[in-house]
Design an enzyme around this catalytic site. Sequence first.
Site, PDB file in Angstrom:
ATOM      1  N   GLU A 229     -20.094   9.038  -6.825  1.00  0.00           N
ATOM      2  CA  GLU A 229     -18.829   8.653  -6.631  1.00  0.00           C
ATOM      3  C   GLU A 229     -18.053   9.884  -6.150  1.00  0.00           C
ATOM      4  O   GLU A 229     -17.642  10.694  -7.061  1.00  0.00           O
ATOM      5  CB  GLU A 229     -18.132   8.059  -7.843  1.00  0.00           C
ATOM      6  CG  GLU A 229     -18.764   6.787  -8.613  1.00  0.00           C
ATOM      7  CD  GLU A 229     -18.833   5.524  -7.535  1.00  0.00           C
ATOM      8  OE1 GLU A 229     -18.088   5.428  -6.514  1.00  0.00           O
ATOM      9  OE2 GLU A 229     -19.638   4.612  -7.578  1.00  0.00           O
TER      10      GLU A 229
ATOM     11  N   CYS B 113      -9.369   9.777  -6.233  1.00  0.00           N
ATOM     12  CA  CYS B 113     -10.234   9.941  -5.029  1.00  0.00           C
ATOM     13  C   CYS B 113      -9.746   9.007  -4.060  1.00  0.00           C
ATOM     14  O   CYS B 113     -10.304   9.138  -2.850  1.00  0.00           O
ATOM     15  CB  CYS B 113     -11.698   9.706  -5.549  1.00  0.00           C
ATOM     16  SG  CYS B 113     -12.283   8.603  -6.671  1.00  0.00           S
TER      17      CYS B 113
END
Length: 523
Positions: A238, A272
Amino acid sequence: MGLNTTSQSIPVNHPVSLRQLYTLESDSETHIQTVFERARAVQPTIESLSPEERIEYVMKIKDYVIANREVLIDRIVEETGKSRFDAFTSEIFEICDVIEIYKKKALALLKDQPVPTPLVLMGKKSFIIPQPLGVILVITPWNYPLYQTLVPSMLAFLAGNAVVVKPSEQTPMKGVLEDILEKSGFVKDAIQVVYGGKETGTQLIDQRPDKIHFTGSCATGRKIMEHASRYLIPVDLELGGKDASIVFGDVDIERTANGILWGAFTTAGQSCTSIERLYVEQSIFDTLIKEIVRLTQQLKVATTEEDLGKTNVDVGAVTAPFQVKVIEAHIQDAIEKGAKILCGGKCVEGSQVFMPTVLVNVNHSMKIMTEETFGPVLPIMSFQTEEEVIRLANDSPYGLGGSIWSRDLKRADRVARAMKTGNISINGHMINEANPHLPFGGVKESGFGRYKGDLGIWTFCNMKSVLVDKQSPMIEAHWYPFTLSKYKLLNTILDSLFVRSKKWPQVIKAAMQLDKIGRKEKY
Ligand code: ADP
């Protein structure tokens, strides 16, 4: 054995006052080895628990988090420098939400999964058994220290694995996870915490976990994948993003401006999937920018440690000192290439609090529009057509998330499908992440693998395929002896079963003949 038995001291500082909170001693390699021995020893016990029992243990964590939320928020706020409200919504609330959803979901996902068996395999049955992989290594970043450590660890545990988790050295929250696990009455050693920096991370990989779940930067993701490839350890990565948010001219300006503001500045832009670049249709460009700047200037920004404790402070600090430098470098590069700052643009003196910043006159020759800034910075560009904005949004090495704002839901749907990302929100930003039924993950340099959703459990499973024949007396048509009659029959089956104009009676007749021939033609 040549193991490193010494530890390294890492200072952990308050991101607002820069005061040292404590020093973190990184765990030695001998300790890491012991941790893995314990993990491997406890894993069969975890596997022997029923899914219901595992769920009950995870529910205990939820009870503990709910009962101790204020103390947990204090620690999150102190080490990340994020606002109290951010810590509550994006960590505490989200953890409880994920557990509540998986209470039911995990039961269904951990059962044997039946699949159809084709006619040529008549009389047999097929299914998938989701089984644990063994020991999962979870390596986490600084931005959501409780959520990012707890959620993948719990999902891996639910699947029957033991877990070793290494928090970021920037926000280790030393002792917090251990407290949660011990005081909630969790299975001893089922989730163990190891502290340290990147060297500790590499030592953990050398212990050959059965899978690595990594959340962090692209650069580190690459290194981890490279290292894991030596042992063929599967990885979920990720990684970073450069999320585009696209606003069409038909939106409700007030609602959209407020949504954009939160999407860009929550956790001081250190998600993010924060809005890293905004594209606004020319027809409302001036109006929307004016509203965004007006709202940005009203945000309450924490400038002292005390501020952060308050529930009415909107934006906190940038957690890591080196990230402040990245933000400054991106802004500097943009200014040199002609960008204009409408508000913010610098740090509060003597702290890592970066004032929420809005920039215009930006373009894709600037780092601010192409590289991950990871701070409270919103660069805004205008566009004229749908095709143009899709091209701009996809002009990125990243493909994590994005959002589209429009009353025309057909158009929004069209653009969502055209964007090369793993996640999209329509008329909201990051709102998809609030639904644990939806898988989360990226494409392109944002990584691969999904967590949450159904895959959130299955990513930590060996999805074992099983096909069962109930000891029929039949010698299968593809077994020996190979004979001309079998060959002809298989040809008839191919012709009747796989042609477009298949005739079912013929197919069934051929399959029955196969059965007969299997009983007859044998050595
Ligand atoms: P960020 O927190 O900026 O996303 P990184 O991606 O560098 O930072 O780090 C995320 C996590 O990966 C941290 O826990 C860090 O200690 C760990 N880490 C950094 N380098 C390595 C490495 N080479 N191998 C294993 N883990 C690493």
